[in-house]
Write an enzyme that holds these catalytic residues in place. Structure first.
Site, PDB file in Angstrom:
ATOM      1  N   LYS A 137      21.001   6.958  -7.529  1.00 57.57           N
ATOM      2  CA  LYS A 137      21.478   7.195  -6.156  1.00 57.57           C
ATOM      3  C   LYS A 137      22.747   8.041  -6.179  1.00 57.57           C
ATOM      4  CE  LYS A 137      18.495   4.791  -3.791  1.00 57.57           C
ATOM      5  NZ  LYS A 137      18.105   3.401  -3.849  1.00 57.57           N
ATOM      6  N   LYS A 187       7.082   5.035  -9.717  1.00 59.70           N
ATOM      7  CA  LYS A 187       6.504   3.771  -9.229  1.00 59.70           C
ATOM      8  C   LYS A 187       6.084   3.919  -7.765  1.00 59.70           C
ATOM      9  CE  LYS A 187      10.515   1.513  -7.455  1.00 59.70           C
ATOM     10  NZ  LYS A 187      11.069   0.418  -6.819  1.00 59.70           N
ATOM     11  N   LYS A 231       7.607   3.152  -0.904  1.00 57.56           N
ATOM     12  CA  LYS A 231       7.447   3.704   0.440  1.00 57.56           C
ATOM     13  C   LYS A 231       8.178   5.028   0.600  1.00 57.56           C
ATOM     14  CE  LYS A 231       6.413   1.422   3.799  1.00 57.56           C
ATOM     15  NZ  LYS A 231       6.455   0.622   5.017  1.00 57.56           N
TER      16      LYS A 231
HETATM   17  P1  TYM Z   1      12.249  -4.242  -3.197  1.00 57.98           P
HETATM   18  O1  TYM Z   1      12.341  -4.543  -1.758  1.00 57.98           O
HETATM   19  O2  TYM Z   1      12.401  -2.834  -3.646  1.00 57.98           O
HETATM   20  O3  TYM Z   1      10.862  -4.755  -3.767  1.00 57.98           O
HETATM   21  C1  TYM Z   1      10.451  -6.082  -3.586  1.00 57.98           C
HETATM   22  C2  TYM Z   1       9.698  -6.602  -4.797  1.00 57.98           C
HETATM   23  O4  TYM Z   1       8.545  -5.779  -5.060  1.00 57.98           O
HETATM   24  C3  TYM Z   1       8.577  -5.319  -6.411  1.00 57.98           C
HETATM   25  N1  TYM Z   1       8.016  -3.955  -6.458  1.00 57.98           N
HETATM   26  C4  TYM Z   1       7.073  -3.562  -7.329  1.00 57.98           C
HETATM   27  N2  TYM Z   1       6.394  -4.230  -8.293  1.00 57.98           N
HETATM   28  C5  TYM Z   1       5.475  -3.524  -9.000  1.00 57.98           C
HETATM   29  N3  TYM Z   1       5.186  -2.197  -8.779  1.00 57.98           N
HETATM   30  C6  TYM Z   1       5.837  -1.503  -7.815  1.00 57.98           C
HETATM   31  N4  TYM Z   1       5.530  -0.221  -7.584  1.00 57.98           N
HETATM   32  C7  TYM Z   1       6.823  -2.189  -7.028  1.00 57.98           C
HETATM   33  N5  TYM Z   1       7.640  -1.806  -6.011  1.00 57.98           N
HETATM   34  C8  TYM Z   1       8.369  -2.904  -5.675  1.00 57.98           C
HETATM   35  C9  TYM Z   1      10.047  -5.327  -6.793  1.00 57.98           C
HETATM   36  O5  TYM Z   1      10.221  -5.403  -8.191  1.00 57.98           O
HETATM   37  C10 TYM Z   1      10.562  -6.555  -6.071  1.00 57.98           C
HETATM   38  O6  TYM Z   1      10.336  -7.717  -6.839  1.00 57.98           O
HETATM   39  N6  TYM Z   1      16.668  -5.761  -4.927  1.00 57.98           N
HETATM   40  C11 TYM Z   1      15.366  -6.199  -4.509  1.00 57.98           C
HETATM   41  C12 TYM Z   1      15.378  -7.233  -3.412  1.00 57.98           C
HETATM   42  C13 TYM Z   1      16.246  -8.414  -3.654  1.00 57.98           C
HETATM   43  C14 TYM Z   1      15.981  -9.509  -4.529  1.00 57.98           C
HETATM   44  C15 TYM Z   1      17.098 -10.386  -4.387  1.00 57.98           C
HETATM   45  C16 TYM Z   1      14.947  -9.825  -5.396  1.00 57.98           C
HETATM   46  C17 TYM Z   1      17.440  -8.678  -3.049  1.00 57.98           C
HETATM   47  N7  TYM Z   1      17.954  -9.849  -3.465  1.00 57.98           N
HETATM   48  C18 TYM Z   1      17.184 -11.582  -5.137  1.00 57.98           C
HETATM   49  C19 TYM Z   1      15.025 -11.002  -6.135  1.00 57.98           C
HETATM   50  C20 TYM Z   1      16.138 -11.850  -5.993  1.00 57.98           C
HETATM   51  C21 TYM Z   1      14.573  -4.990  -4.035  1.00 57.98           C
HETATM   52  O7  TYM Z   1      15.100  -3.999  -3.618  1.00 57.98           O
HETATM   53  O8  TYM Z   1      13.245  -5.180  -4.025  1.00 57.98           O
END
Ligand code: TYM
Length: 336
Positions: free
Chosen positions: A112, A193, A196
């Site tokens: 970023k 990966k 969106k």
């Molecule tokens: P986020 O919102 O980007 O994604 C949510 C969850 O989906 C998984 N994920 C994927 N897994 C496999 N292949 C993909 N292409 C893919 N895209 C997304 C992510 O690994 C995630 O588990 N920082 C986190 C949100 C968060 C969080 C937390 C998670 C905030 N606080 C505390 C666990 C514990 C995030 O941005 O996920």
């Protein structure tokens, strides 16, 4: 007593199969044995430009996907991060024990910062600290996430160690629980990966209509045919999806054709699309039914956030006591 854990997803609108296979599926697997708290992490989402008018709808959309995918509100808690202000309070406390050098080396931040230059905001730098706060407030020992979140989890563990060393043992070191589809790749740019941010053609939403799924899969990038070298990233991704959505026999059948260099990707894609459509069918139907009851979903989020807050408050009291920050607590409670 069931062990507790927290996991979250940013409310970026409708969820895709990467979120489902990487995270939500594990949440559902674990919900019988663990007390799961599932956050819609809106304070994480505001670190990037967004439309304030759309945020409430995005929260509901995310909750609809959680419930439609199989999260059972009788067993698990659904909450909205900003409705539990202890998350940001805890994040400030963790800020004060986290060296800047630890957050500056986090890969998502580095990317970023490279993209945004001097306009990169403090929220993006502190993003993994807020995530660590989410995790420790519920004393989570496991955190189900996709592979992309592993550096954040590693940092959360370091922060927990730093806190426990300084103020006495308080939190367990959270272990990542990586789902079956640890890293689902984009359909159009398969070296990245599925996300969106790459646009609607690169992902399949849990709520996509069958015709849309068929169209997206049919246009997924592969290669012109097996050429004897290493399998291309696009083809690898389709085989990975097939291993997750189709039967073993189907997977082995197309793998054999690939190895014999007889594969026709159009046939493989048709079968894969059929299997994704039938796997997501029940989710799509539950979602359509639930979307007619937005008040029910809203009430679940409010109740869940209240329940989560009780736990978060308790943890924060313990933390403040250890830190010598508990002044006049009882008098304040009486006055409130
Ligand atoms: P986020 O919102 O980007 O994604 C949510 C969850 O989906 C998984 N994920 C994927 N897994 C496999 N292949 C993909 N292409 C893919 N895209 C997304 C992510 O690994 C995630 O588990 N920082 C986190 C949100 C968060 C969080 C937390 C998670 C905030 N606080 C505390 C666990 C514990 C995030 O941005 O996920």
């Amino acid at each position: 007593m069931r062990q507790r854990y927290f996991s979250g997803i940013q409310p970026t609108g409708k969820l895709h199969i990467g979120n489902y296979l990487g995270a939500i599926k594990s949440w559902i697997e674990l919900q019988d044995d663990y007390e799961g708290i599932f956050g819609i992490v809106d304070y994480h989402a505001i670190t990037e430009p967004y439309s304030p008018k759309e945020m409430p709808k995005r929260i509901i959309d995310t909750a609809l996907d959680y419930l439609a995918a199989g999260l059972d509100p009788a067993k698990s808690t659904l909450m909205v991060q900003s409705l539990v202000p202890e998350h940001t309070e805890m994040a400030w406390i963790l800020n004060s024990i986290t060296p800047v050098s630890w957050v500056e080396r986090v890969p998502t931040y580095k990317e970023k910062a490279r993209k945004l230059g001097v306009s990169v905001n403090m929220g993006l730098l502190g993003y993994p600290i807020l995530m660590a706060a989410d995790i420790v407030l519920y004393k989570s020992a496991v955190v189900p996430v996709g592979e992309d979140q592993l550096p954040h989890l590693e940092l959360a563990r370091e922060i927990v160690r730093a806190f426990n060393n300084r103020y006495g043992h308080t939190f367990p070191e959270p272990q990542a629980y990586v789902g079956v589809g640890a890293r689902i790749m984009s359909l159009t740019e398969p070296t990245k990966k599925m996300s969106k941010s790459l646009g609607p053609r690169n992902y399949i939403a849990l709520s996509d209509e069958p015709a849309v799924i068929r169209d997206k899969i049919s246009k997924a990038v592969t290669d012109i045919g097996p050429g004897g070298g290493e399998m291309s990233p696009g083809t690898k991704n389709l085989f990975n999806l097939m291993s997750l959505f189709s039967t073993k026999e189907t997977y082995q059948h197309f793998m054999r054709l690939y190895n014999e260099r007889k594969i026709r990707y159009s046939d493989m894609k048709q079968k894969l699309a059929d299997d994704i459509i039938s796997a997501l069918g029940p989710i799509r139907e539950r979602r359509a039914a639930l979307s007619l009851r937005p008040e029910y979903v809203k009430a679940l989020l409010i109740e869940g956030s209240k329940d989560a807050r009780k736990i978060a408050k308790q943890t924060l009291l313990e933390v403040k006591e250890k830190m010598g920050l508990l002044y006049f607590h009882e008098q304040l409670e009486e006055a409130a």
